[in-house]
Write a protein that holds these residues in place. Structure first.
Motif, PDB file in Angstrom:
ATOM      1  N   ASP A 123      -6.018 -12.967  66.749  1.00 35.03           N
ATOM      2  CA  ASP A 123      -4.563 -12.853  66.804  1.00 35.03           C
ATOM      3  C   ASP A 123      -4.003 -12.296  65.496  1.00 35.03           C
ATOM      4  O   ASP A 123      -3.067 -11.508  65.493  1.00 35.03           O
ATOM      5  N   LEU A 124      -4.602 -12.699  64.368  1.00 31.02           N
ATOM      6  CA  LEU A 124      -4.174 -12.169  63.078  1.00 31.02           C
ATOM      7  C   LEU A 124      -4.454 -10.667  63.016  1.00 31.02           C
ATOM      8  O   LEU A 124      -3.616  -9.878  62.575  1.00 31.02           O
ATOM      9  N   ALA A 125      -5.628 -10.259  63.492  1.00 29.20           N
ATOM     10  CA  ALA A 125      -5.972  -8.830  63.510  1.00 29.20           C
ATOM     11  C   ALA A 125      -4.958  -8.052  64.345  1.00 29.20           C
ATOM     12  O   ALA A 125      -4.512  -6.967  63.950  1.00 29.20           O
ATOM     13  N   ALA A 126      -4.577  -8.597  65.495  1.00 23.47           N
ATOM     14  CA  ALA A 126      -3.584  -7.935  66.350  1.00 23.47           C
ATOM     15  C   ALA A 126      -2.225  -7.889  65.654  1.00 23.47           C
ATOM     16  O   ALA A 126      -1.506  -6.883  65.737  1.00 23.47           O
ATOM     17  N   ASP A 127      -1.889  -8.950  64.935  1.00 22.37           N
ATOM     18  CA  ASP A 127      -0.627  -9.037  64.212  1.00 22.37           C
ATOM     19  C   ASP A 127      -0.552  -7.992  63.093  1.00 22.37           C
ATOM     20  O   ASP A 127       0.522  -7.500  62.758  1.00 22.37           O
ATOM     21  N   LEU A 128      -1.698  -7.640  62.523  1.00 24.22           N
ATOM     22  CA  LEU A 128      -1.751  -6.677  61.420  1.00 24.22           C
ATOM     23  C   LEU A 128      -1.878  -5.231  61.906  1.00 24.22           C
ATOM     24  O   LEU A 128      -1.923  -4.306  61.088  1.00 24.22           O
ATOM     25  N   GLU A 129      -1.936  -5.041  63.205  1.00 29.49           N
ATOM     26  CA  GLU A 129      -2.051  -3.696  63.773  1.00 29.49           C
ATOM     27  C   GLU A 129      -0.895  -2.842  63.264  1.00 29.49           C
ATOM     28  O   GLU A 129       0.247  -3.285  63.232  1.00 29.49           O
ATOM     29  N   GLY A 130      -1.221  -1.639  62.828  1.00 25.05           N
ATOM     30  CA  GLY A 130      -0.190  -0.745  62.316  1.00 25.05           C
ATOM     31  C   GLY A 130       0.109  -0.926  60.836  1.00 25.05           C
ATOM     32  O   GLY A 130       0.904  -0.194  60.260  1.00 25.05           O
ATOM     33  N   ARG A 131      -0.514  -1.915  60.208  1.00 25.15           N
ATOM     34  CA  ARG A 131      -0.334  -2.139  58.766  1.00 25.15           C
ATOM     35  C   ARG A 131      -1.411  -1.367  58.012  1.00 25.15           C
ATOM     36  O   ARG A 131      -2.364  -0.866  58.593  1.00 25.15           O
ATOM     37  N   SER A 132      -1.300  -1.318  56.695  1.00 27.82           N
ATOM     38  CA  SER A 132      -2.257  -0.564  55.880  1.00 27.82           C
ATOM     39  C   SER A 132      -3.556  -1.323  55.630  1.00 27.82           C
ATOM     40  O   SER A 132      -4.504  -0.767  55.109  1.00 27.82           O
ATOM     41  N   PHE A 133      -3.600  -2.578  56.022  1.00 29.02           N
ATOM     42  CA  PHE A 133      -4.825  -3.360  55.859  1.00 29.02           C
ATOM     43  C   PHE A 133      -5.175  -4.047  57.167  1.00 29.02           C
ATOM     44  O   PHE A 133      -4.350  -4.133  58.074  1.00 29.02           O
ATOM     45  N   GLU A 134      -6.427  -4.517  57.242  1.00 28.00           N
ATOM     46  CA  GLU A 134      -6.933  -5.080  58.489  1.00 28.00           C
ATOM     47  C   GLU A 134      -7.890  -6.226  58.206  1.00 28.00           C
ATOM     48  O   GLU A 134      -8.406  -6.359  57.100  1.00 28.00           O
ATOM     49  N   VAL A 135      -8.129  -7.035  59.225  1.00 29.37           N
ATOM     50  CA  VAL A 135      -9.166  -8.060  59.161  1.00 29.37           C
ATOM     51  C   VAL A 135     -10.448  -7.405  59.637  1.00 29.37           C
ATOM     52  O   VAL A 135     -10.458  -6.741  60.677  1.00 29.37           O
ATOM     53  N   ALA A 136     -11.510  -7.579  58.867  1.00 27.42           N
ATOM     54  CA  ALA A 136     -12.797  -6.985  59.250  1.00 27.42           C
ATOM     55  C   ALA A 136     -13.885  -8.043  59.196  1.00 27.42           C
ATOM     56  O   ALA A 136     -13.888  -8.909  58.316  1.00 27.42           O
ATOM     57  N   LYS A 137     -14.800  -7.986  60.145  1.00 28.43           N
ATOM     58  CA  LYS A 137     -15.962  -8.867  60.155  1.00 28.43           C
ATOM     59  C   LYS A 137     -16.965  -8.290  59.172  1.00 28.43           C
ATOM     60  O   LYS A 137     -17.223  -7.091  59.173  1.00 28.43           O
TER      61      LYS A 137
END
Length: 200
Positions: free
Chosen positions: A62-76
């Motif tokens: 959900d956090l990854a989806a929330d950050l969609e379109g931002r300059s940073f991302e959650v990565a495994k």
């Protein structure tokens, strides 16, 4: 991380909040922990800041989806997650900021040895010699160790029990891999002109 310093001041359950606000607060806690960490944060550490039995994987998704379109991302990365700048913004960061330590400064020989270690780990110095047809210098291995891209693996079951080399979690993070399963195959590298030659 691996420290449980939550103490009584951290209300993990958040029973006073409605369910949708509780979930949003847990997401923000996960985001804060990932933001503050220089290394991937494993599931067990993230579970220390949310309610008991909360599905950490779903919070991260959900956090990854929330950050969609931002300059940073959650990565495994390896056994955990990190926050990282999206690759599309790498040039902007290099243009505006001194990134020094993040530059791995690897030559073609370094990358060739690193790739051999990644594909064949755990591998001995003799194993690398068989691959490249020559002895791999201590300086080259030292550079990879200094950058924390390789570490010492289990001793080989062969005579003399030589040490082996393995890649590290930093290797996964540096190359944007979730696991070693994400490595390109040697054919792909050859097609890209990256698998030719050996270490210098």
């Amino acid at each position: 991380m691996a420290r449980d310093k939550a103490g009584p001041e951290l209300d993990r359950e958040l029973d006073g909040l409605p369910p949708e606000l509780r979930w949003r607060e847990w997401m923000r806690r996960v985001e804060a922990v990932l933001f503050a960490s220089a290394a991937p944060v494993p599931r067990e550490d993230l579970a220390r800041v949310v309610g008991k039995g909360v599905a950490v994987d779903l919070l991260v998704a959900d956090l990854a989806a929330d950050l969609e379109g931002r300059s940073f991302e959650v990565a495994k990365a390896g056994a955990g997650w990190i926050l990282r700048t999206r690759p599309a913004y790498a040039a902007a960061i290099r243009a505006a900021a001194e990134t020094g330590e993040q530059n791995l400064d690897l030559g073609a020989g370094d990358i060739a040895v690193l790739a051999a270690i990644a594909w064949h780990q755990p591998i001995t110095r003799d194993g690398l010699k068989e691959i490249f047809g020559k002895e791999i210098g201590r300086e080259l291995i030292g550079r990879l160790h200094e950058r924390d891209l390789i570490g010492t693996g289990p001793r080989s079951p062969r005579r003399g029990a030589p040490y082996t080399f393995v890649t590290t979690e930093r290797f996964l993070v540096a190359f944007g891999l979730e696991s070693l399963q994400d490595l390109p195959d040697p054919e792909q590298l050859a097609d890209a002109g990256l698998a030719e030659g050996g270490p210098s």
